[in-house]
Enzyme design. Sequence first.
Site, short mmCIF file in Angstrom:
data_model
loop_
_atom_site.label_atom_id
_atom_site.label_comp_id
_atom_site.label_asym_id
_atom_site.label_seq_id
_atom_site.Cartn_x
_atom_site.Cartn_y
_atom_site.Cartn_z
N LYS A 17 46.51 41.99 42.84
CA LYS A 17 47.15 40.67 42.83
C LYS A 17 46.79 39.91 41.56
CE LYS A 17 45.14 39.32 46.69
NZ LYS A 17 44.41 40.54 47.05
N ARG A 93 46.80 33.16 53.23
CA ARG A 93 46.18 34.33 53.86
C ARG A 93 46.15 34.23 55.36
NH1 ARG A 93 41.78 36.99 50.37
NH2 ARG A 93 42.34 35.82 48.58
N ARG A 130 35.15 47.54 40.14
CA ARG A 130 35.59 46.32 39.45
C ARG A 130 34.42 45.54 38.87
NH1 ARG A 130 39.27 42.24 42.54
NH2 ARG A 130 37.65 42.51 44.12
N ARG A 162 31.29 41.21 41.27
CA ARG A 162 31.43 40.07 42.17
C ARG A 162 30.51 40.25 43.37
NH1 ARG A 162 37.83 39.02 43.10
NH2 ARG A 162 37.13 38.95 45.26
N ARG A 173 36.18 41.90 54.48
CA ARG A 173 37.39 41.35 53.85
C ARG A 173 38.62 42.16 54.25
NH1 ARG A 173 35.47 41.94 48.07
NH2 ARG A 173 37.55 41.27 47.44
P1 AP5 Z 1 42.52 42.97 41.11
O1 AP5 Z 1 43.71 42.62 40.33
O2 AP5 Z 1 41.26 42.27 40.81
O3 AP5 Z 1 42.83 42.95 42.69
P2 AP5 Z 1 43.14 41.74 43.68
O4 AP5 Z 1 44.30 42.13 44.51
O5 AP5 Z 1 43.22 40.45 42.93
O6 AP5 Z 1 41.87 41.83 44.63
P3 AP5 Z 1 40.80 40.74 45.04
O7 AP5 Z 1 39.62 41.50 45.51
O8 AP5 Z 1 40.64 39.71 43.98
O9 AP5 Z 1 41.46 40.10 46.25
P4 AP5 Z 1 40.73 39.25 47.27
O10 AP5 Z 1 41.87 38.82 48.08
O11 AP5 Z 1 39.66 39.94 48.01
O12 AP5 Z 1 39.91 38.16 46.43
P5 AP5 Z 1 40.18 36.65 46.06
O13 AP5 Z 1 39.51 36.37 44.79
O14 AP5 Z 1 41.59 36.32 46.20
O15 AP5 Z 1 42.29 44.56 40.92
C1 AP5 Z 1 41.17 45.22 41.51
C2 AP5 Z 1 40.57 46.26 40.54
O16 AP5 Z 1 41.52 47.31 40.33
C3 AP5 Z 1 40.24 45.73 39.15
O17 AP5 Z 1 39.09 46.38 38.66
C4 AP5 Z 1 41.46 46.10 38.31
O18 AP5 Z 1 41.14 46.25 36.95
C5 AP5 Z 1 41.89 47.41 38.96
N1 AP5 Z 1 43.34 47.63 38.97
C6 AP5 Z 1 44.32 46.71 39.20
N2 AP5 Z 1 45.54 47.29 39.18
C7 AP5 Z 1 45.32 48.62 38.96
C8 AP5 Z 1 46.18 49.77 38.82
N3 AP5 Z 1 47.53 49.66 38.93
N4 AP5 Z 1 45.61 50.98 38.60
C9 AP5 Z 1 44.25 51.10 38.49
N5 AP5 Z 1 43.39 50.06 38.57
C10 AP5 Z 1 43.92 48.83 38.82
O19 AP5 Z 1 39.38 35.89 47.23
C11 AP5 Z 1 37.98 35.97 47.30
C12 AP5 Z 1 37.46 35.18 48.49
O20 AP5 Z 1 37.80 33.79 48.34
C13 AP5 Z 1 38.02 35.55 49.86
O21 AP5 Z 1 37.36 36.66 50.41
C14 AP5 Z 1 37.77 34.24 50.62
O22 AP5 Z 1 36.42 34.10 50.98
C15 AP5 Z 1 38.09 33.18 49.59
N6 AP5 Z 1 39.52 32.83 49.61
C16 AP5 Z 1 40.41 32.97 48.59
N7 AP5 Z 1 41.63 32.56 48.95
C17 AP5 Z 1 41.52 32.15 50.24
C18 AP5 Z 1 42.45 31.65 51.19
N8 AP5 Z 1 43.76 31.47 50.89
N9 AP5 Z 1 42.00 31.35 52.44
C19 AP5 Z 1 40.70 31.50 52.77
N10 AP5 Z 1 39.76 31.98 51.92
C20 AP5 Z 1 40.18 32.32 50.66
MG MG Z 2 41.98 38.74 42.76
#
Ligand code: AP5
Ligand code: MG
Length: 229
Positions: A17, A93, A130, A162, A173
Amino acid sequence: MGSGVRLLVLGKQGAGKGTQAVRIARHYGVPHISTGDMFRAAAAARTPFGLKAQEFMKRGELVPDDVVIGVVAERLAKDDAVDDGFVLDGFPRTRVQAEELQRLLGPGGLDAAVDIDVPTEVVLERISGRRVCRTCGATYHVSHPPKVDWLCDKDGGDVIQREDDKPEAIERRLELYERDTRPLLDYYEELGVLVTVDGDGDPDDVFDRILEAVETAREPRSPAPPAPR
Ligand code: AP5
Ligand code: MG
Ligand code: ZN
């Protein structure tokens, strides 16, 4: 609202994402709004709000709906988002968040909800490798590190793992994704804005697939048949 694009990106943890939302936002010239990045920045700045959010995040729990909704509503009210549009990453979410977003945007307020679909075994490998910049949030992977000694290519910040990318938090998660977030696919399908993109493979190819799907979704609905004479 202006003429830009209004999108949200769905997908399980590690689906890409963040990786893709940055590119989509640059392509359309709209802000990238990531709730996770906003919470991590607040935590790094040690604001009371950030420290509270961090307690939930490091355990892999969701931050409470009312807190998240407040932050997003405030961000969406800024001029750039109002005039140009946005790419939401990591929001909504939960069903409550999705309904609140609909209320904020009004009918027709969303061009597409893009689901980046990646098998769980692939996301597990991605998350465990990551690494992210502590300062700007730029994403790396042990297989494609920054050029110099784990310092960010963009701003020289420390590139670290992270806190919620450790095994126990990852498991929680992914569990919450299945329980609370996956049902949103049906929600957006019913609203007629869901587009699903295969997120496995080269990031450039995934990006091309996303743009194609978004452009198709934005095409005006087929015109009504001509009125009978
Ligand atoms: P990356 O692009 O970082 O993946 P992502 O989908 O953004 O995954 P996240 O882990 O960031 O999602 P998340 O939902 O857990 O975390 P968030 O920060 O939103 O890619 C992942 C890895 O793969 C990287 O190393 C990248 O380089 C690699 N990669 C990418 N594409 C690739 C490809 N095509 N091929 C190979 N490698 C690739 O949320 C974190 C926390 O915040 C949550 O757990 C929660 O506690 C809180 N939070 C955030 N939003 C909310 C909400 N709306 N409601 C409640 N709590 C929330
Ligand atoms: Mg992310
Ligand atoms: Zn950086």
